[in-house]
Enzyme design. Sequence first.
Site, short mmCIF file in Angstrom:
data_model
loop_
_atom_site.label_atom_id
_atom_site.label_comp_id
_atom_site.label_asym_id
_atom_site.label_seq_id
_atom_site.Cartn_x
_atom_site.Cartn_y
_atom_site.Cartn_z
N GLY A 23 42.17 60.69 25.87
CA GLY A 23 43.50 60.38 25.35
C GLY A 23 43.59 60.71 23.87
N ARG A 85 41.49 65.82 30.08
CA ARG A 85 40.47 65.12 30.86
C ARG A 85 39.89 66.15 31.80
NH1 ARG A 85 43.98 60.48 30.03
NH2 ARG A 85 42.80 59.12 28.65
N ASP A 116 35.20 56.60 24.82
CA ASP A 116 33.86 56.33 25.38
C ASP A 116 33.46 57.36 26.45
OD1 ASP A 116 35.77 55.32 27.06
OD2 ASP A 116 34.77 53.40 27.42
N THR A 139 40.23 57.09 19.53
CA THR A 139 41.03 56.49 20.61
C THR A 139 41.87 55.38 20.00
OG1 THR A 139 40.98 55.04 22.55
CG2 THR A 139 39.00 55.05 21.22
N ASP A 141 42.56 52.73 21.47
CA ASP A 141 42.18 51.45 22.08
C ASP A 141 41.20 50.60 21.26
OD1 ASP A 141 43.79 52.02 24.20
OD2 ASP A 141 42.18 52.69 25.53
N ASP A 143 38.04 50.47 21.46
CA ASP A 143 37.10 49.82 22.38
C ASP A 143 35.74 50.50 22.40
OD1 ASP A 143 37.96 52.16 23.54
OD2 ASP A 143 38.27 51.33 25.54
N ARG A 185 43.98 49.77 28.86
CA ARG A 185 43.69 49.66 30.28
C ARG A 185 42.55 48.69 30.51
NH1 ARG A 185 43.35 55.43 32.71
NH2 ARG A 185 45.57 55.46 32.33
#
Length: 335
Positions: A23, A85, A116, A139, A141, A143, A185
């Site tokens: 992403g 992707r 990741d 990213t 996120d 994360d 997500r």
Amino acid sequence: MFTLPHLKPIKPYKSIALLTSGGDSPGMNPAIRGIVRAALNSGIENVYGIQRGYSGLIAGDIQKLSSRSVTNIVQRGGTMLKSARCLEFKDSTIRAKAAKILHEKGIEALIVIGGDGSMTGAHLLTEETGIPVIGLPGTIDNDIPGSDDTIGFDTAVNTALEAIDKIRDTALSHERLFLVEVMGRNSGFIATQVGIACGAELVVVPEYEFDLHDLCVALAEQRASGQGSSGIIVIAEGKDPGLTSRIAYQLEEQGQDPKICILGHIQRGGSPSGHDRMLASCLGASAVQYLLAGYNDIMVGLRQGAVIDIPLRRVISEKKTLDQNIFDITTLLHK
Ligand code: ADP
Ligand code: F6P
């Protein structure tokens, strides 16, 4: 201001390549610029940009970049190299093909900007083929284990806040309850930070249970005390599609009339914030310095304001946890 490592160049690389994967996130462009400029100014003669992440690598879609080719991108969202992707990259024979393509082009090392999944691909590529790789956390996120921050997180949070502040205006005017879905997500970093910063009445994240009944009681009390029934609930999208609609349905059953607003991919776009431009530029330039200092199989990240290196093996085997104390702030600040 960040603290940067002091590294001694020992590897005289002449040709390196970079790609963006997974992403996209606001700040990937300044990271690309940081890598290209730092490399060319540090004696690396050839810097190649690979289009569309690992897909472009295995298709040989690789072009030389100059200092001029990264002019005027520091302020732009998205990624000039495009992102994708590429499920095929999970196959080791495809990774061997990627290494062959890099060898044929005389490319000696690779820098990967992504999340990741992209770090997993980078680690496997170097482990199996010996091509030196450095990862950068890109990213929205936030994360990625080992780094306090990821390129794009700050911009995404600010984009969501700008939207929610507007929603709050109409929520107050009409005394309405809004459910605002943000990205995430598998993780609630965006939802938590956005929830605290917009003063949300409730934050729902994949990491922790939430009690809808308690919320309904609080909303009923709020209405009974004449405070109106406006409010904002911030919900991280989570793994199962439709979570926000399911919460809305349950609230309707309890007599509420919630409105839904899904912010979606708007959070991935837009001009990177000052913080993300600075982070991306420093991590990009540092990635080149780590490479020239002989490092391999690491991600360059940020911890407590310092640019640091983390073994990719650690990055991909650990999970970044959402600190309970931070999450508790979302309720501690209620009226
Ligand atoms: P992100 O990097 O943002 O987490 P993805 O999880 O979609 O996004 O991963 C991006 C790309 O990284 C994938 O499309 C694939 O090319 C590569 N990748 C992800 N997981 C693996 C894996 N287990 N092995 C090899 N490559 C992977
Ligand atoms: O970039 C990470 C992320 O934004 C997640 O939070 C989100 O679930 C996912 O990407 C959606 O990405 P896409 O629509 O590109 O599959």
